[in-house]
Design an enzyme around this catalytic site. Structure first.
Site, PDB file in Angstrom:
ATOM      1  CG  HIS A   1      40.440  -2.798  -2.008  1.00  0.00           C
ATOM      2  ND1 HIS A   1      40.279  -3.913  -1.217  1.00  0.00           N
ATOM      3  CD2 HIS A   1      39.570  -1.876  -1.542  1.00  0.00           C
ATOM      4  CE1 HIS A   1      39.323  -3.675  -0.334  1.00  0.00           C
ATOM      5  NE2 HIS A   1      38.876  -2.445  -0.501  1.00  0.00           N
TER       6      HIS A   1
ATOM      7  CD  GLU B   1      41.259  -0.473   1.344  1.00  0.00           C
ATOM      8  OE1 GLU B   1      40.447   0.326   0.848  1.00  0.00           O
ATOM      9  OE2 GLU B   1      40.925  -1.311   2.205  1.00  0.00           O
TER      10      GLU B   1
ATOM     11  CG  HIS C   1      36.298   1.123  -3.003  1.00  0.00           C
ATOM     12  ND1 HIS C   1      37.109   1.926  -2.237  1.00  0.00           N
ATOM     13  CD2 HIS C   1      36.142  -0.043  -2.286  1.00  0.00           C
ATOM     14  CE1 HIS C   1      37.445   1.293  -1.125  1.00  0.00           C
ATOM     15  NE2 HIS C   1      36.870   0.114  -1.121  1.00  0.00           N
TER      16      HIS C   1
ATOM     17  NE  ARG D   1      31.429   2.834   3.188  1.00  0.00           N
ATOM     18  CZ  ARG D   1      32.363   1.903   3.419  1.00  0.00           C
ATOM     19  NH1 ARG D   1      33.585   2.249   3.756  1.00  0.00           N
ATOM     20  NH2 ARG D   1      32.067   0.616   3.301  1.00  0.00           N
TER      21      ARG D   1
END
Ligand code: BGC
Length: 382
Positions: free
Chosen positions: A206, A347, A132, A107
Site C-alpha cells: 500500500h 495496489e 485491508h 474490502r
C-alpha cells in the site's frame, strides 16, 4: 599460505569469480534499529541501495516500505513514498502508508464470506465492511527479517505467521515478503504464503507515491497510463457490483497517458462514491496483462521532475487510489503535510470482495498449495 588470485588454479579462479558475482557491484544493504513499538518490541530498518542513487528502506513493523529515494532528471533524489519517521507514526496511522496488506487487501462486504459452507465474520473497520484485513492486519504486526542477496539484487525477506482465527480468518498462514533492489533500478516485491486450512488471501503493498516527492503538493499533473480496458464498478460503500465494465468513455479511461487530475472532478457517480465532495479515483482496474508479469501494467510519470514509475505484476488487478482521504491533517516524514490527492497508490491485487463475487478470479488458498505474487516497480527519469 594464501596464493594471490592470478596464480590460482582454474578451479580456484572460478570460485573467486563466483563469489564476486554473487552480488552485482554497486549494490549494498545495511540494517539497523528503527525504534520500538509502544509495547517495547524492537523494529529494524533494512536499507537497500544501488549505484544509480536508488535507495529503499523497509521496516519490520507492518512490512512497510518506509522510504524510497529516486533521482529525478536533474539527478536530485527525492523520497517518493508517504510515511513517518518513527514507529509510533505507523502505529497510530490509519492510512496504511507503504504497508504490506493482509490477509485480505481492500474490502469484504459486511466483513463476511463463506468457505465450504461455513460462514466467517471478520471485523468491520470501514463502515459496514472490512478493509485491508481488519483493524490489526499485517500492517500492524512486527515481521521477522532476513537479509537476502542474489546475483543481481540485494534485499530483505520478511516473514509473519498469522495464527488460525486471527482477525477472523481461518488457517495458520505463513507469509513471506521479499523486497529486492537491482542495478536496473527495479524494486521487486515477491510474496509467498501457505496455510494449513482452506482460507482466502489477497496480499498487496500500500505505498502512496508522489513522483515529485512526498509532501510536495498533489499528484494531479502527474501522468498515468493504466493498461486496463475494464474496471470493477462499485456501490456507495466501495463494494464491487460484480460487473467488469469498459473504461471507454468514462473518467476511468487511462489507456492513453492522462493527467491524473484531468477528469478527477468529472460529474460521474463512481468518482463521487470514491470521494463524495470533489471526486477521486479508488477503483480496481482489470489489467490487460492478465497476470503476465512481463507485460506493462501501469506507467506513471511526473513531467516536472521527469521521474517515471513502470509497474509489472502477476496479479489480475490494480487498485489505483488517489489519496482521496488525505486531508492535510497528517504530518509525515520531516514534518511534511500530505494534502488531498497528495499521492496515488498502485495496489496490485485480486479484485476486492472476491470471496463474495462468483464471477471474479478466486482468492481461495488450500493447504498444500503456495500462494505467490510478484511485483516489479521500475524507475527512470527523462
Ligand atoms: C482503498 C481506499 C482506502 C485506502 C486507505 C485503498 O486501498 O481502496 O478506499 O481509503 O486504501 O485506507
Amino acid at each position: 599460505m594464501r596464493q594471490p588470485p592470478h596464480v590460482l588454479s582454474g578451479l580456484g579462479l572460478s570460485l573467486i569469480i563466483t563469489t564476486l558475482s554473487a552480488q552485482a557491484a554497486g549494490l549494498s544493504a545495511e540494517h539497523k534499529a528503527f525504534g520500538k513499538t509502544n509495547d517495547g518490541t524492537p523494529v529494524e530498518q533494512y536499507i537497500l541501495r544501488n549505484s544509480h542513487g536508488l535507495q529503499a528502506t523497509v521496516i519490520t513493523y507492518g512490512g512497510i516500505l518506509q522510504s524510497l529515494m529516486v533521482p529525478g532528471k536533474d539527478g536530485k533524489s527525492e523520497d517518493i513514498v508517504l510515511g513517518f519517521d518513527d514507529v509510533q507514526g505507523y502505529q497510530s496511522g490509519t492510512a496504511y502508508f507503504g504497508a504490506t496488506i493482509g490477509r485480505y487487501g481492500n474490502r469484504l462486504a459486511n466483513g463476511a464470506f463463506e468457505l465450504d459452507g461455513r460462514h466467517y465474520q471478520v471485523p468491520k473497520n470501514d463502515g459496514p465492511n472490512s478493509l485491508h484485513g481488519g483493524p490489526l492486519g499485517f500492517d500492524k504486526r512486527v515481521w521477522k527479517a532476513q537479509p537476502t542477496k542474489s546475483k543481481d539484487s540485494v534485499g530483505v525477506t520478511l516473514t509473519y505467521l498469522s495464527v488460525d482465527g486471527e482477525m477472523g480468518f481461518p488457517g495458520n498462514l505463513k507469509t513471506e515478503v521479499t523486497y529486492s533492489l537491482t542495478e536496473n533500478n527495479e524494486l521487486r516485491i515477491d510474496y509467498k504464503a501457505s496455510t494449513d486450512k482452506p482460507t482466502v488471501l489477497n496480499l498487496t503493498n500500500h505505498s502512496y507515491f508522489n513522483l515529485a516527492g512526498a509532501g510536495n503538493g498533489d499528484v494531479l499533473k502527474q501522468v498515468a497510463t493504466l493498461y486496463a480496458s475494464q474496471y470493477t464498478p462499485v456501490n456507495a460503500t466501495l463494494i464491487p457490483t460484480g460487473e467488469l465494465a469498459p473504461v471507454a468513455n468514462t473518467p476511468m479511461d487511462f489507456t492513453q497517458p492522462t493527467a491524473i487530475g484531468k477528469n478527477i472532478k468529472a460529474d460521474h457517480p463512481q468518482l463521487k462514491f470514491a470521494e463524495s465532495k470533489q471526486g477521486g479515483f479508488d477503483f480496481n482496474w482489470v489489467l490487460d496483462a492478465k497476470g503476465d508479469v512481463n507485460k506493462l501494467a501501469a506507467d506513471v510519470s511526473d513531467p516536472q521532475s521527469g521521474r517515471r514509475l513502470q509497474l509489472y505484476t502477476s496479479e489480475p488487478g490494480v487498485q489505483f487510489y488517489t489519496g482521496n482521504f488525505l486531508d492535510g491533517t497528517v504530518k509525515g516524514k520531516a514534518g511534511k503535510i500530505y494534502p488531498h490527492w497528495g499521492a496515488f497508490t498502485l495496489e496490485t491485487q485480486h479484485y476486492p470482495d472476491s470471496p463474495n463475487q462468483p464471477n471474479f478470479p478466486s482468492t481461495r488458498l488450500d493447504p498444500g498449495k503456495t500462494y505467490t505474487q510478484s511485483v516489479v516497480l521500475k524507475f527512470s527519469a527523462r
